[in-house]
Structures are given as structure tokens and as C-alpha cells.
Design a protein around this motif. Structure first.
Motif, PDB file in Angstrom:
ATOM      1  N   ASP A 113       0.806  -1.226  -0.219  1.00 25.29           N
ATOM      2  CA  ASP A 113       0.047   0.134   0.089  1.00 25.29           C
ATOM      3  C   ASP A 113       0.794   1.297  -0.057  1.00 25.29           C
ATOM      4  O   ASP A 113       0.477   2.218  -0.580  1.00 25.29           O
ATOM      5  N   ARG A 152      -7.708   2.086   0.874  1.00 22.54           N
ATOM      6  CA  ARG A 152      -6.704   1.310   1.623  1.00 22.54           C
ATOM      7  C   ARG A 152      -6.566   1.645   3.097  1.00 22.54           C
ATOM      8  O   ARG A 152      -6.209   0.855   3.813  1.00 22.54           O
ATOM      9  N   GLU A 207       2.478   1.657  -3.299  1.00 21.46           N
ATOM     10  CA  GLU A 207       1.281   2.274  -4.409  1.00 21.46           C
ATOM     11  C   GLU A 207       1.118   3.622  -4.137  1.00 21.46           C
ATOM     12  O   GLU A 207       1.166   4.566  -5.181  1.00 21.46           O
ATOM     13  N   GLU A 227     -10.584  -5.118  -6.982  1.00 24.16           N
ATOM     14  CA  GLU A 227     -10.681  -5.008  -5.492  1.00 24.16           C
ATOM     15  C   GLU A 227     -12.142  -5.216  -4.881  1.00 24.16           C
ATOM     16  O   GLU A 227     -12.804  -5.300  -5.732  1.00 24.16           O
ATOM     17  N   PHE A 281     -14.270  -2.080  -0.939  1.00 20.51           N
ATOM     18  CA  PHE A 281     -13.254  -1.174  -1.157  1.00 20.51           C
ATOM     19  C   PHE A 281     -13.828   0.055  -1.965  1.00 20.51           C
ATOM     20  O   PHE A 281     -13.609   1.020  -1.821  1.00 20.51           O
ATOM     21  N   TYR A 323      -9.081   6.500  -3.047  1.00 23.94           N
ATOM     22  CA  TYR A 323      -8.410   5.168  -3.271  1.00 23.94           C
ATOM     23  C   TYR A 323      -7.448   4.695  -2.246  1.00 23.94           C
ATOM     24  O   TYR A 323      -7.400   3.659  -1.589  1.00 23.94           O
ATOM     25  N   GLN A 324      -6.597   5.771  -1.831  1.00 22.45           N
ATOM     26  CA  GLN A 324      -5.530   5.088  -0.781  1.00 22.45           C
ATOM     27  C   GLN A 324      -5.938   5.400   0.665  1.00 22.45           C
ATOM     28  O   GLN A 324      -5.997   4.772   1.638  1.00 22.45           O
TER      29      GLN A 324
END
Length: 207
Positions: A60, A106, A63, A155, A159, A101-102
Motif C-alpha cells: 500500500d 486502503r 502504491e 478490489e 473497497f 483510493y489510498q
């Protein structure tokens, strides 16, 4: 900077690419059209690592750093030079993608993600962010019909639901910068709405 930055955001299958092409034609192909990741030669290599890998193969933090590296190169090589000479730039994704997204998807530290992304983009904020909002179930069905899925598209549904909610929260917090549209509306209707908003932004219409 004297140019204008218009950014398209949205979850998987929202139709950003289609609407970007509509807007590019509306502006008579005078805008600089680019994307994150992948808007430069270096970015294209980063994009392959990020999207063509299998789920679980990219850490992660790695990324997040790769997205930041892509943005730094993208801004230095494409976006900032265009804005400095007064061009209109249309970008498929910007910093809000990393927050969605992160940070949300995540479950990473949002403060850290925002700081990293702001540093990578030299603090450039879009003049307009167009969010094509779609229920993840509908968006992922669209993706499935294309016949191929990248690492993010594979995913979990949870998510993608976190990603969508993060986008909606960002839009609520920056109403003046965001245009939120139902991505399931007919393509031509969406294109007309977007064109009118961008025309107002660029001062090409009086109303």
C-alpha cells in the motif's frame, strides 16, 4: 498560472474517458488532455506497475508513493508548462483520487496522503473537478462487460464503496469546485451539462 485545470474523477466504470473525449471535441481539440497515472513516458511505466500487477503484489505504501511519483513527473512535464502559457488542461484524475483510493479505499492515513499528494503536484488545485458518480455495483458491471479488469478494478466491493463515499464527502466539502453528476445519465446529456459548466468557467458564455 494563467491556464485552467479541469479534472475528471470517479470510481471504476464511471465513464470518465468517454466524457473527456466529448469535452475535448467541444473545445475543438484545443485543450491539453492527459491522465494520472500515465500522462508521461515515465508515468506510462508506473501505470503498468500499478494497474497490471495482481492484487496484493504492491504494498500500500509503495502504491501511494508510485502515484505521487507519477504526479510529480506529470506536473513538471505536462501540466505546469501548459498552465503557465494559458492552456486549458483536462486531466483524468488528480489528488482526490489518492484521497479516495489510498486514504479511504486502503484505509491509509489521510493527512499523510494529502501532504504527499500536495507536495507531488506543487500545490496545484483544479479549477473544476467533475465527479461522475456511480454505484460501485453498476460501475463494476460496466467494467466486466469490457472483458478485462485491472488491479484496482479487481478490489472488493467494500473497497469501491469506501472510494465512492470518499468522493462524495470531498464534493460536499468543496461545493464550489465540484460538479457532481449521475454517471448513469445518457452520455449526451452528461456531455452537454459538462460543456456548459466548462464554458462558464472559461468565460466563453455570458450566463
Amino acid at each position: 498560472m494563467t491556464g485552467t485545470l479541469v479534472v475528471f474523477e470517479g470510481g471504476e466504470g464511471a465513464g470518465k474517458g468517454t466524457q473527456i473525449r466529448h469535452l475535448e471535441r467541444h473545445l475543438a481539440f484545443q485543450a491539453v488532455v492527459t491522465r494520472q497515472p500515465g500522462g508521461t513516458d515515465l508515468g506510462a511505466d508506473i501505470r503498468r506497475i500499478l494497474l497490471d500487477s495482481e492484487p496484493g503484489t504492491v504494498d500500500d505504501r509503495t502504491e501511494a508513493l508510485l502515484y505521487a511519483a507519477d504526479r510529480a513527473q506529470h506536473v513538471a512535464q505536462v501540466v505546469k508548462p501548459a498552465l503557465l502559457v494559458g492552456r486549458t488542461v483536462i486531466s483524468d484524475r488528480w489528488v482526490d483520487s489518492s484521497i479516495a483510493y489510498q486514504a479511504a479505499g486502503r484505509r491509509m492515513d489521510r493527512v499523510w496522503i494529502e501532504a504527499l499528494s500536495t507536495w507531488a503536484t506543487a500545490g496545484i488545485v483544479p479549477d473544476l473537478t467533475i465527479l461522475l458518480d456511480i454505484d460501485p455495483l453498476d460501475g463494476l458491471q460496466r467494467v466486466a462487460h469490457r472483458g478485462s479488469e485491472d488491479r484496482l478494478e479487481r478490489e472488493t466491493l467494500d473497497f469501491h464503496r469506501r472510494v465512492r463515499q470518499a468522493y462524495l464527502d470531498l464534493a460536499d466539502a468543496s461545493i464550489g469546485r465540484y460538479l457532481v453528476l449521475d454517471a448513469t445519465r445518457p452520455q449526451d446529456e452528461l456531455a452537454d451539462t459538462i460543456a456548459r459548466r466548462v464554458d462558464r468557467l472559461l468565460g466563453t458564455v455570458t450566463a
